[in-house]
Design an enzyme around this catalytic site. Structure first.
Site, PDB file in Angstrom:
ATOM      1  N   ASN A 139      32.275 -78.699 -17.710  1.00 36.84           N
ATOM      2  CA  ASN A 139      32.970 -78.295 -18.940  1.00 36.84           C
ATOM      3  C   ASN A 139      32.214 -78.744 -20.187  1.00 36.84           C
ATOM      4  O   ASN A 139      32.173 -78.023 -21.190  1.00 36.84           O
ATOM      5  CB  ASN A 139      34.408 -78.816 -18.945  1.00 36.84           C
TER       6      ASN A 139
ATOM      7  N   LYS B 211      33.000 -82.097 -12.494  1.00 38.25           N
ATOM      8  CA  LYS B 211      33.964 -81.316 -13.272  1.00 38.25           C
ATOM      9  C   LYS B 211      33.756 -81.494 -14.778  1.00 38.25           C
ATOM     10  O   LYS B 211      33.635 -80.522 -15.532  1.00 38.25           O
ATOM     11  CB  LYS B 211      35.379 -81.744 -12.873  1.00 38.25           C
TER      12      LYS B 211
ATOM     13  N   ARG C 272      47.219 -73.389 -26.384  1.00 40.43           N
ATOM     14  CA  ARG C 272      46.729 -74.759 -26.578  1.00 40.43           C
ATOM     15  C   ARG C 272      45.383 -74.746 -27.296  1.00 40.43           C
ATOM     16  O   ARG C 272      44.458 -74.087 -26.877  1.00 40.43           O
ATOM     17  CB  ARG C 272      46.615 -75.482 -25.234  1.00 40.43           C
TER      18      ARG C 272
ATOM     19  N   ALA D  12      28.629 -66.202 -29.792  1.00 39.65           N
ATOM     20  CA  ALA D  12      28.995 -66.922 -31.018  1.00 39.65           C
ATOM     21  C   ALA D  12      30.271 -66.335 -31.600  1.00 39.65           C
ATOM     22  O   ALA D  12      30.599 -65.176 -31.366  1.00 39.65           O
ATOM     23  CB  ALA D  12      27.863 -66.806 -32.024  1.00 39.65           C
TER      24      ALA D  12
ATOM     25  N   THR E  22      41.789 -82.913 -13.372  1.00 40.70           N
ATOM     26  CA  THR E  22      40.574 -83.380 -14.049  1.00 40.70           C
ATOM     27  C   THR E  22      40.813 -84.805 -14.538  1.00 40.70           C
ATOM     28  O   THR E  22      41.750 -85.055 -15.295  1.00 40.70           O
ATOM     29  CB  THR E  22      40.255 -82.461 -15.243  1.00 40.70           C
TER      30      THR E  22
ATOM     31  N   LYS F 153      41.974 -67.181 -25.608  1.00 43.27           N
ATOM     32  CA  LYS F 153      41.021 -66.196 -25.097  1.00 43.27           C
ATOM     33  C   LYS F 153      41.814 -65.034 -24.516  1.00 43.27           C
ATOM     34  O   LYS F 153      43.022 -65.173 -24.283  1.00 43.27           O
ATOM     35  CB  LYS F 153      40.086 -66.803 -24.051  1.00 43.27           C
TER      36      LYS F 153
ATOM     37  N   CYS G  40      41.429 -77.083 -21.739  1.00 37.99           N
ATOM     38  CA  CYS G  40      40.430 -77.786 -20.922  1.00 37.99           C
ATOM     39  C   CYS G  40      39.208 -78.248 -21.706  1.00 37.99           C
ATOM     40  O   CYS G  40      38.996 -79.453 -21.864  1.00 37.99           O
ATOM     41  CB  CYS G  40      39.991 -76.885 -19.775  1.00 37.99           C
TER      42      CYS G  40
ATOM     43  N   GLU H  57      41.202 -69.606 -16.738  1.00 35.17           N
ATOM     44  CA  GLU H  57      42.403 -68.838 -17.017  1.00 35.17           C
ATOM     45  C   GLU H  57      41.994 -67.370 -17.169  1.00 35.17           C
ATOM     46  O   GLU H  57      40.924 -67.065 -17.681  1.00 35.17           O
ATOM     47  CB  GLU H  57      43.093 -69.351 -18.279  1.00 35.17           C
TER      48      GLU H  57
END
Ligand code: UGA
Length: 443
Positions: A213, A209, A334, A257, A123, A327, A265, A157
């Site tokens: 995002n 890209k 990170r 939410a 990216t 997540k 990213c 991911e």
């Protein structure tokens, strides 16, 4: 079958290399980190990604992939080189750090003696592909025989293998109507399955890209701004998201939410985009991304304050935190909202008991002021408050009755709004959601 090199064995590179090998291509993957090369060669994937270790082991056994730190292997063994190095945020600015890209192309260029395809997947800020192409042509013995295609990657991911083998779309940025058949052949299985193919110029491909995002990040902060409103007026942000999501122009996905987005990213990409827009004199038009970032970061403070309000003081309180990764199905810490909240609570004087099904080795490696507890059964002992911050399936399967006997107080904040209200309430818990009525007074 093609002879492929993959340069950089981070998340993107290892996944791409193993997936390309699984399609039957011959892959050499390079990393300058020799320890990483050794462990990958032994079939060890240095991060948690479902399905990837199996794919890598199969590719190694079939001798379809090998790992190296030697650039001459890359030049000798491949005709198509995928550039997959990292572009993290610079420490002192919001812009992207392109040093790995620069280092990779300066190592590779002098070795490119014959015509080849370089495929950029990292990216990058818009405008990067153009100078990479110019640099390669100017510094390679093959000169104009070196063709660059910009081919951004959209993998998530936790779904990296699936997203690589069955992408939503394939975007190829080219400059001079180059022959891209070498690359479309590599992607034949996806293209045969009617994956949309967008062939465009370099700048558009690079922007696809970051725009994707930025849009996803904006959706999350949009719904989180409404979560604040919902808390204030007693509305339900989940029902709101469901209702607006029925409009196919809006869509329901990425409208959950909670404590906001993190990872390697979304946060750095929206910052790098603002930095690039500012360089181009367009910062005022990208101010909204500053708000997106601010709403997102504020969610972490909001939960810390909610915990303080629930407990009256954080000093010396025992807080159980469920989840450390940014997540589920990932061990990536990170910019993790969960970890950020854990550290802020610890700084405020609380004793943190932290569980995560896969990320604890990473937590321990960082030597953080939290107690990492391996066994989920033991993380609740004596807790004054429980925070559910990464929505692993495991946590939805917890029996609130059983753990209710272990805690000091049956109070839980669900930072991801996914736990079953009736189940927890019926077991005597006070459950607090973010942006749902009847769970808390607005702060
Ligand atoms: C993201 C993009 O989704 C990928 O398409 C992209 O290829 C990748 O970045 C990248 O640039 O390499 P990823 O970082 O794996 O993928 O994570 P996401 O699934 O996008 O989730 C990002 C964060 O948003 C997580 O912290 C997640 O918990 C949060 N999130 C997601 C929400 O808070 N609410 C939602 O509704 C959805």
């Amino acid at each position: 079958m093609a002879r492929i090199s993959v340069i950089g064995t981070g998340y993107l590179g290892v996944t791409h290399a193993a997936c390309m090998a699984s399609l039957g291509h011959d892959v050499v993957a390079l990393d300058v980190d020799k320890d990483k090369v050794t462990s990958l060669a032994a079939g060890i994937v240095p991060f948690h990604e479902p399905g990837l270790p199996k794919l890598l082991k199969e590719a190694l056994a079939a001798k379809k992939i090998h790992f190296t730190s030697d650039w001459t292997d890359v030049a000798a063994e491949a005709d198509v080189h995928f550039l997959c190095v990292g572009t993290p945020q610079l420490p002192e600015s919001s812009a992207a750090d392109l040093s790995q890209i620069k280092s990779a192309i300066s190592s590779l260029a002098p070795l490119l003696t014959k015509s080849c395809l370089i495929v950029g997947k990292s990216t990058v800020p818009v405008g990067t592909a153009k100078w990479i192409s110019e640099y390669l042509i100017a510094n390679s013995p093959a000169g104009k025989g070196v063709h660059l295609v910009w081919n951004p990657e959209f993998l998530r991911e936790g779904f990296a293998v699936e997203d690589t083998l069955y992408p939503d779309r394939i975007v190829l940025g080219i400059q001079n109507k180059e022959d891209i058949s070498g690359l479309t052949d590599i992607y034949a299985s996806a293209l045969d399955a009617s994956t949309p193919l967008v062939v465009t110029d370099y700048a558009t491909a690079e922007l696809v890209k970051v725009a994707a995002n930025a849009f996803l990040a904006t959706k999350i902060s949009f719904i989180n701004a409404f979560a604040y409103l919902a808390d204030e007026v007693g509305a339900d942000v989940g029902t709101l998201a469901d209702a607006i999501g029925h409009d196919t122009r809006i869509g329901r996905r990425f409208l959950n939410a909670g404590i906001g987005f993190g990872g390697g990213c979304l946060p750095k990409d929206i910052r790098a985009l603002q930095a690039r827009a500012s360089e181009l004199g367009l910062s005022e038009h990208f101010e909204f991304l500053k708000n997106v970032d601010e709403v997102n970061k504020s969610r972490r403070n909001y939960v810390v304050e909610l915990a303080r309000k629930t407990l009256e003081t954080l000093d010396d309180k025992t807080i159980t935190i469920l989840g450390a990764a940014f997540k589920p199905d990932s061990d990536d810490l990170r910019d993790s909202p969960a970890l950020g909240i854990a550290l802020a609570l610890s700084k405020a004087g609380a004793n943190i008991q932290l569980h995560d099904p896969v990320a604890l080795p990473q937590v321990r490696a960082r030597n953080l002021p939290v107690t990492a507890i391996e066994n989920v059964e033991e993380v609740f002992d004596g807790a004054d408050l429980v925070l559910h911050l990464t929505e692993w399936k495991l946590y939805r399967e917890i029996d609130p009755k059983t753990i209710g006997e272990k805690v000091a107080n049956k109070r839980i904040i669900d930072g991801r709004n996914v736990l079953d209200r009736d189940l927890w309430s019926n077991a005597g818990w006070q459950i607090t959601y973010l942006g749902k009525p009847g769970s808390q007074a607005a702060l």
